[in-house]
Design a protein around this motif. Sequence first.
Motif, mmCIF file in Angstrom:
data_model
loop_
_atom_site.group_PDB
_atom_site.id
_atom_site.type_symbol
_atom_site.label_atom_id
_atom_site.label_comp_id
_atom_site.label_asym_id
_atom_site.label_seq_id
_atom_site.Cartn_x
_atom_site.Cartn_y
_atom_site.Cartn_z
ATOM 1 N N GLU A 47 13.346 4.889 2.520
ATOM 2 C CA GLU A 47 12.751 5.270 1.229
ATOM 3 C C GLU A 47 11.299 4.816 1.142
ATOM 4 O OE1 GLU A 47 13.455 3.985 -3.344
ATOM 5 O OE2 GLU A 47 15.248 4.540 -2.208
ATOM 6 N N SER A 48 11.041 3.614 1.617
ATOM 7 C CA SER A 48 9.680 3.086 1.620
ATOM 8 C C SER A 48 8.775 3.943 2.510
ATOM 9 C CB SER A 48 9.714 1.635 2.121
ATOM 10 O OG SER A 48 8.439 1.130 2.303
ATOM 11 N N TRP A 49 9.266 4.348 3.659
ATOM 12 C CA TRP A 49 8.525 5.214 4.572
ATOM 13 C C TRP A 49 8.220 6.558 3.916
ATOM 14 C CZ3 TRP A 49 5.532 5.563 8.577
ATOM 15 C CH2 TRP A 49 5.440 6.733 9.329
ATOM 16 N N ALA A 50 9.220 7.125 3.248
ATOM 17 C CA ALA A 50 9.029 8.424 2.590
ATOM 18 C C ALA A 50 7.973 8.329 1.491
ATOM 19 C CB ALA A 50 10.349 8.924 2.021
ATOM 20 N N SER A 51 7.966 7.244 0.734
ATOM 21 C CA SER A 51 6.989 7.120 -0.348
ATOM 22 C C SER A 51 5.581 6.867 0.183
ATOM 23 C CB SER A 51 7.401 6.032 -1.340
ATOM 24 O OG SER A 51 7.299 4.760 -0.757
ATOM 25 N N ALA A 52 5.462 6.320 1.394
ATOM 26 C CA ALA A 52 4.141 6.069 1.987
ATOM 27 C C ALA A 52 3.414 7.371 2.285
ATOM 28 C CB ALA A 52 4.286 5.247 3.269
ATOM 29 N N ARG A 53 4.144 8.442 2.469
ATOM 30 C CA ARG A 53 3.552 9.745 2.805
ATOM 31 C C ARG A 53 2.637 10.239 1.684
ATOM 32 N NH1 ARG A 53 8.332 13.715 3.488
ATOM 33 N NH2 ARG A 53 9.133 11.894 2.503
ATOM 34 N N ARG A 109 0.569 8.544 -0.221
ATOM 35 C CA ARG A 109 -0.645 7.753 -0.441
ATOM 36 C C ARG A 109 -1.647 8.025 0.680
ATOM 37 N NH1 ARG A 109 3.574 4.135 -1.368
ATOM 38 N NH2 ARG A 109 3.216 3.016 0.563
ATOM 39 N N PRO A 110 -2.932 7.960 0.364
ATOM 40 C CA PRO A 110 -3.952 8.146 1.409
ATOM 41 C C PRO A 110 -3.781 7.099 2.514
ATOM 42 C CG PRO A 110 -4.956 8.139 -0.773
ATOM 43 C CD PRO A 110 -3.520 7.745 -0.955
ATOM 44 N N ALA A 111 -3.702 7.553 3.741
ATOM 45 C CA ALA A 111 -3.478 6.684 4.909
ATOM 46 C C ALA A 111 -2.234 5.822 4.743
ATOM 47 C CB ALA A 111 -4.699 5.816 5.185
ATOM 48 N N GLY A 112 -1.320 6.284 3.893
ATOM 49 C CA GLY A 112 -0.136 5.502 3.549
ATOM 50 C C GLY A 112 0.761 5.172 4.714
ATOM 51 N N ARG A 113 0.986 6.144 5.576
ATOM 52 C CA ARG A 113 1.903 5.901 6.689
ATOM 53 C C ARG A 113 1.312 4.931 7.714
ATOM 54 N NH1 ARG A 113 6.133 10.706 7.709
ATOM 55 N NH2 ARG A 113 7.103 10.444 5.679
ATOM 56 N N GLU A 114 0.023 5.026 7.971
ATOM 57 C CA GLU A 114 -0.613 4.093 8.907
ATOM 58 C C GLU A 114 -0.585 2.675 8.331
ATOM 59 O OE1 GLU A 114 -2.102 2.271 12.062
ATOM 60 O OE2 GLU A 114 -1.407 4.350 12.023
ATOM 61 N N LYS A 115 -0.886 2.539 7.045
ATOM 62 C CA LYS A 115 -0.830 1.220 6.397
ATOM 63 C C LYS A 115 0.587 0.678 6.434
ATOM 64 C CE LYS A 115 -4.683 1.980 3.229
ATOM 65 N NZ LYS A 115 -5.060 2.203 1.823
ATOM 66 N N TRP A 116 1.560 1.544 6.182
ATOM 67 C CA TRP A 116 2.974 1.151 6.199
ATOM 68 C C TRP A 116 3.355 0.633 7.593
ATOM 69 C CZ3 TRP A 116 7.441 2.013 8.758
ATOM 70 C CH2 TRP A 116 8.639 1.708 8.118
ATOM 71 N N LEU A 117 2.984 1.370 8.619
ATOM 72 C CA LEU A 117 3.302 0.952 9.984
ATOM 73 C C LEU A 117 2.648 -0.380 10.328
ATOM 74 C CD1 LEU A 117 3.121 4.371 11.839
ATOM 75 C CD2 LEU A 117 5.133 2.863 11.724
ATOM 76 N N ARG A 118 1.391 -0.557 9.933
ATOM 77 C CA ARG A 118 0.716 -1.834 10.188
ATOM 78 C C ARG A 118 1.443 -2.983 9.483
ATOM 79 N NH1 ARG A 118 -4.204 0.956 9.479
ATOM 80 N NH2 ARG A 118 -4.457 -0.002 7.438
ATOM 81 N N LYS A 119 1.847 -2.743 8.242
ATOM 82 C CA LYS A 119 2.549 -3.779 7.473
ATOM 83 C C LYS A 119 3.846 -4.192 8.162
ATOM 84 C CE LYS A 119 5.156 -4.384 3.181
ATOM 85 N NZ LYS A 119 5.532 -3.789 1.896
ATOM 86 N N TYR A 120 4.684 -3.218 8.496
ATOM 87 C CA TYR A 120 5.990 -3.547 9.067
ATOM 88 C C TYR A 120 5.897 -3.999 10.520
ATOM 89 C CZ TYR A 120 8.518 -2.392 4.886
ATOM 90 O OH TYR A 120 8.996 -2.407 3.602
#
Length: 144
Positions: free
Chosen positions: A38-44, A46-57
């Motif tokens: 769910e967190s991954w889906a919501s990152a989509r 946001r601007p650069a959301g998925r890259e930021k999400w991947l860096r965080k995790y």
Amino acid sequence: MFQGFPGSGKSYLGSALAKQARQHRYRAHYIRMPDLEESWASARDRPAGREKWLRKYAAFTLLVIDEWLLDTPTDDTRTMLLELLERRYDATSTVFCTQYAKKDWHQRLGGGVHADAIMDRIVHNTIWIETGEVNMREHTAAAN
């Protein structure tokens, strides 16, 4: 890898491990697989959301993923898992809590190249801990 029957203590052990790591000032995070998806889906959105999400995790020293493969991942989730595990490989620790034996993973991951690649980043350097066949919730309820 904590693997065993429902109620055998996998989630308890994973959560306790993350909590203890945080007490020793490690960056640790416990998350259920459905919440991770769910967190991954919501990152989509946001601007650069998925890259930021991947860096965080990818940056957590210890990441505990509970309910691993409870549901068959979508193509998007498989892509995320491959990228996340690639970033974490040989750099950080990932704990998986699952009911499923390793022999069932490939099929549960949807088979194919992504399943091969995800498993390749997990199974070779893994410590497997069988949590048993006793459902402690059931056992505790029967004792009362």
